[in-house]
Design a protein around this motif. Structure first.
Motif, short mmCIF file in Angstrom:
data_model
loop_
_atom_site.label_atom_id
_atom_site.label_comp_id
_atom_site.label_asym_id
_atom_site.label_seq_id
_atom_site.Cartn_x
_atom_site.Cartn_y
_atom_site.Cartn_z
N TYR A 149 -74.85 54.13 11.36
CA TYR A 149 -74.31 55.24 10.98
C TYR A 149 -74.53 56.13 10.74
CZ TYR A 149 -72.02 50.97 8.72
OH TYR A 149 -71.57 49.66 8.57
N LEU A 150 -76.43 56.87 10.47
CA LEU A 150 -76.76 57.87 10.50
C LEU A 150 -76.36 58.82 11.45
CD1 LEU A 150 -79.07 59.79 8.94
CD2 LEU A 150 -80.85 58.20 10.22
N GLN A 151 -76.77 57.64 12.50
CA GLN A 151 -76.52 58.45 14.05
C GLN A 151 -74.92 58.89 14.12
OE1 GLN A 151 -77.55 55.70 16.29
NE2 GLN A 151 -79.66 56.66 17.26
N VAL A 152 -74.03 58.37 13.41
CA VAL A 152 -72.74 59.10 13.98
C VAL A 152 -72.43 60.02 12.16
CG1 VAL A 152 -70.15 58.61 13.53
CG2 VAL A 152 -71.78 57.33 14.05
N GLY A 153 -73.41 60.10 11.60
CA GLY A 153 -72.74 60.81 10.58
C GLY A 153 -73.89 62.62 10.74
N LEU A 154 -74.75 62.15 11.52
CA LEU A 154 -75.78 63.18 12.52
C LEU A 154 -74.73 64.49 13.70
CD1 LEU A 154 -78.98 62.27 13.51
CD2 LEU A 154 -78.59 63.75 11.35
N PHE A 155 -74.00 63.30 14.10
CA PHE A 155 -72.93 64.18 14.77
C PHE A 155 -71.23 64.58 14.10
CE2 PHE A 155 -74.15 61.17 19.17
CZ PHE A 155 -74.15 61.86 20.11
N GLN A 156 -71.77 64.40 12.87
CA GLN A 156 -70.76 64.72 11.94
C GLN A 156 -71.10 66.53 11.92
OE1 GLN A 156 -67.86 63.43 8.47
NE2 GLN A 156 -69.47 63.97 7.79
N CYS A 157 -72.30 66.33 12.12
CA CYS A 157 -72.57 67.89 11.29
C CYS A 157 -72.32 68.80 11.88
CB CYS A 157 -74.42 67.72 11.27
SG CYS A 157 -75.01 67.17 10.06
N LEU A 158 -71.90 68.90 13.29
CA LEU A 158 -71.16 69.59 14.54
C LEU A 158 -69.77 70.50 14.05
CD1 LEU A 158 -72.65 67.53 17.35
CD2 LEU A 158 -72.92 69.85 16.88
N SER A 159 -68.92 69.37 13.19
CA SER A 159 -68.49 69.81 13.11
C SER A 159 -68.07 70.60 12.33
CB SER A 159 -67.24 68.85 12.28
OG SER A 159 -67.51 68.42 10.97
N LEU A 160 -68.90 71.69 11.44
CA LEU A 160 -69.08 72.69 11.01
C LEU A 160 -68.61 73.66 10.79
CD1 LEU A 160 -72.59 71.47 9.14
CD2 LEU A 160 -70.46 71.18 7.75
#
Length: 268
Positions: A149-160
């Motif tokens: 869950y945390l790793q996917v959340g870190l990938f989501q940061c790229l969407s900024l």
């Protein structure tokens, strides 16, 4: 109210609903379309508020499941694990997005060229990942390990970065981490709920002083268009990616990015 503005609001609303939950960057599409149409709203209020239509679409599709989770939350360990996992995945982008909000909105959002470049880069990555076909180890979104869950959340940061795509970054990240195609899209849906609600509330608060009642009819048109279109997309997307994968969306990104760069070169 000019009819042209109503038509533009309708088109942008449909574009928001169509692209919000597929890995092509709804923000990138909306900003590029607004740039070429010459559609501008004070403080990006229109672009912010029509997202609520897409949010309500995902909530309506998953209402029964979300309600069941809410009832089971106090005593079901698996449900608590899943809800906690969504919150863990949500936090990295929420913190960075809040800290860098002004830079993102006043610098990154004002660069159509950057959006086009990110669309192209993301398209190439999506095509490569889809062709690699990483072996899936995780098939049930409610049973992911906490670290996943945390790793996917870190990938989501790229969407900024506009043009990257919230759903695209989470789906690609999940696929690379061993999640199957359907579960990757489904988790992206669930993660979208707190992410979009949080971004919507934060942006609405930041722009509370620039909203005008005169904008409401235009916003209403975009809102309804986004809701209806997103509803259709969410209902059919999981079955589509289970059968066909994500290659279509990779090519979609490449075409839009290349055409966008060409348009910027021609119409400076």
């Amino acid at each position: 109210m000019e009819s042209q503005t109503v038509v533009e609001a309708l088109l942008l609303g449909m574009l928001e609903g169509l692209t919000e939950f597929i890995p092509v960057s709804s923000t990138g599409h909306i900003l590029l379309a607004g740039h070429f149409l010459g559609f501008h709203s004070t403080g990006k209020a229109f672009e912010i508020l029509i997202q609520l239509g897409a949010i309500l679409a995902i909530l309506s599709v998953y209402f029964r499941r979300l309600w069941k989770m809410l009832l089971e939350l106090p005593y079901d360990r698996l449900t608590r694990h899943f809800v906690l996992g969504i919150l863990i995945a949500f936090l990295p982008a929420a913190i960075i997005g809040a800290l860098a909000h002004d830079f993102i909105k006043t610098v990154l959002f004002e660069s159509p060229r950057l959006i086009c470049i990110m669309l192209i880069i993301g398209g190439v990555i999506l095509l490569l990942v889809d062709r690699m076909k990483p072996k899936p180890y995780y098939h049930d979104v409610e049973r992911f390990p906490t670290r996943l869950y945390l790793q996917v959340g870190l990938f989501q940061c790229l969407s900024l970065i506009p043009g990257t795509s919230r759903s695209g970054s989470t789906i690609v990240g999940a696929l690379l981490l061993g999640v199957d195609k359907r579960a990757a899209a489904e988790f992206s849906f669930f993660l979208a709920i707190p992410t979009m609600v949080g971004a919507f509330a934060f942006d609405l608060f930041k722009n509370r002083n620039v909203l005008s009642s005169a904008d409401l009819p235009i916003i209403a048109v975009g809102f309804v268009a986004a809701f209806v279109t997103a509803l259709i997309v969410v209902r059919f997307l999981l079955d589509y990616v289970s059968r066909h994968g994500y290659a279509l969306f990779g090519w979609w990104r490449l075409v839009v990015g290349i055409v966008g760069l060409a348009g910027l070169a021609i119409w400076r």
